[in-house]
Each structure stands twice: as C-alpha cells, then as structure tokens.
Design a protein around this motif. Structure first.
Motif, short mmCIF file in Angstrom:
data_model
loop_
_atom_site.label_atom_id
_atom_site.label_comp_id
_atom_site.label_asym_id
_atom_site.label_seq_id
_atom_site.Cartn_x
_atom_site.Cartn_y
_atom_site.Cartn_z
N THR A 275 0.84 -1.19 0.00
CA THR A 275 0.00 0.00 0.00
C THR A 275 0.88 1.24 0.00
O THR A 275 1.84 1.33 0.79
N TYR A 276 0.55 2.20 -0.86
CA TYR A 276 1.26 3.49 -0.85
C TYR A 276 0.96 4.20 0.45
O TYR A 276 -0.20 4.33 0.86
N CYS A 277 2.01 4.68 1.14
CA CYS A 277 1.85 5.30 2.46
C CYS A 277 2.22 6.78 2.51
O CYS A 277 1.86 7.46 3.46
N GLY A 278 2.97 7.28 1.53
CA GLY A 278 3.43 8.66 1.54
C GLY A 278 4.76 8.76 0.81
O GLY A 278 5.13 7.85 0.06
N ASP A 279 5.45 9.87 1.03
CA ASP A 279 6.72 10.12 0.35
C ASP A 279 7.86 10.18 1.36
O ASP A 279 7.69 10.63 2.49
N VAL A 280 9.05 9.73 0.91
CA VAL A 280 10.28 9.87 1.66
C VAL A 280 11.33 10.44 0.72
O VAL A 280 11.12 10.49 -0.49
N THR A 281 12.45 10.88 1.28
CA THR A 281 13.53 11.40 0.44
C THR A 281 14.74 10.50 0.56
O THR A 281 15.30 10.34 1.65
N ILE A 282 15.12 9.90 -0.56
CA ILE A 282 16.36 9.12 -0.70
C ILE A 282 16.90 9.54 -2.06
O ILE A 282 16.34 9.17 -3.09
N GLU A 283 17.93 10.34 -2.10
CA GLU A 283 18.45 11.04 -3.28
C GLU A 283 17.48 12.14 -3.71
O GLU A 283 17.87 13.25 -3.93
N SER A 284 16.22 11.79 -3.87
CA SER A 284 15.15 12.72 -4.22
C SER A 284 13.84 12.10 -3.73
O SER A 284 13.87 11.12 -3.00
N ARG A 285 12.74 12.65 -4.15
CA ARG A 285 11.44 12.14 -3.71
C ARG A 285 11.26 10.68 -4.10
O ARG A 285 11.57 10.28 -5.23
N ARG A 286 10.76 9.87 -3.16
CA ARG A 286 10.44 8.46 -3.40
C ARG A 286 9.05 8.17 -2.86
O ARG A 286 8.64 8.72 -1.83
N LEU A 287 8.35 7.32 -3.57
CA LEU A 287 7.06 6.82 -3.11
C LEU A 287 7.34 5.69 -2.13
O LEU A 287 8.09 4.77 -2.44
N ALA A 288 6.73 5.75 -0.96
CA ALA A 288 6.97 4.76 0.09
C ALA A 288 5.77 3.84 0.24
O ALA A 288 4.62 4.30 0.28
#
Length: 187
Positions: A166-179
C-alpha cells in the motif's frame, strides 16, 4: 537460509515450462553477476528518463556491503542470478520522515532496497517471486515490509502493488520516493 520455489511460465506454443528457483544470500563470488544486473537496470532507468540510481548508487561498494552484512539476497535459476535485492532488518533512516501520509504499522519492519532483475528475465515474474520469497523469509522476524521507488519508475510500482503493498506517503532518498508498506498478518 535458502528456499526453493517453482515458477511455471507459458512457453512457446502454449507449452508450460517449470523453472526451479532458489532464494538465498549472495556470496562474494556473486558480486560481479549482481553488478551486471545492477548496471543493466541503471541503463534501463536512464533510457526511460528516470534519474533513480544515476548518481553513483547502487554501486559495487553497496553490494559488497550487502554481502558483509548478510543482507544481499538473490533469486537464482539454472542460468544464475535472476533477481537481486537487499533485505535489511535494521530500518531505513529516511523512513522516519514520511510526508503526506503515514506508515500502516509501528513495529519492526524489513526494508527491500536495490531490487533489480536480470535483463533476460524481465517480464518473467522474477521480481514478484523475489518479493513473495522475501515475505516468507522475513515473516517470523518483523511485522511488515517497506519499500520505496522513484515516482517515474512505473514498472517497479507495478511490482510493488502486485505484491500487495500500500502506498503510504513520500520519503527522500536522493530525491522524492514513493513509500510503500505491506503488513505481515498471520492467516
């Protein structure tokens, strides 16, 4: 720990082929094979205009560190490594700062990083099988699995969703990532 699995795929003229696959940790001798898979995955991402893995990550040092830590996992068939990923039980610091959403669970979790499939096995279900075997492997140790990917990495988003995340939000690893997260409930 090793697991055997069977993937049945439609072959030429509808003939069914059964492929025996093994899931387990990689060793130092596997690093060159894994790096060929990683480099091909980087090329595919670049060719699609996705900047994920284009700034030096994933690199040989990452894979070597995975071997030392015992987190580098592979799905193998008679031709060698079909899929690779790191399955990490120590968390991901970037996941502490999720935006525009929240995680589904608060307990211990495993992280899948660096998931990639060998060029000749694309579209064969190896990524999905890797995720299924990872779920079996981590189930006794954690409450969920988390994974992230680039917003433009549509094929990986498909694998992740197909695996029940399930998509839960965004995180930053290098740039925006879908978490994404998948709780591992009994039953």
């Amino acid at each position: 720990m090793r697991y055997l699995c069977v993937i049945t795929a439609a072959g030429v003229a509808g003939v069914t082929n059964t492929i025996i696959m093994e899931y387990g940790r990689i060793i130092e001798e596997d690093i060159d094979s894994v790096m060929r898979i990683v480099e091909a995955a980087k090329r595919r991402l670049r060719d699609r205009g996705v900047d994920q893995w284009q700034r030096g990550y994933s690199c040989r040092e990452s894979i070597e560190a995975d071997v030392v830590a015992g987190v580098g996992m592979a799905l193998r068939d008679e031709d060698g490594i079909a899929a690779y990923g790191a399955v990490i039980f120590t968390g991901e610091p970037a996941y502490d700062h999720i935006r525009d959403g929240r995680w589904l669970t608060a307990g211990p979790y495993a992280v899948v990083h660096r998931l990639c499939v060998a060029e000749g096995r694309l579209g064969s279900g190896c990524a999905t099988e890797f995720m299924r075997r990872t779920e079996e492997y981590v189930r006794a140790r954690v409450d969920s699995i988390r994974i992230d990917t680039h917003p433009d990495n549509i094929p990986m988003q498909g694998v992740i969703r197909k695996a029940g995340f399930t998509y839960c939000g965004d995180v930053t690893i290098e740039s925006r990532r879908l978490a994404f997260e998948k709780p591992l409930q009994d039953g």
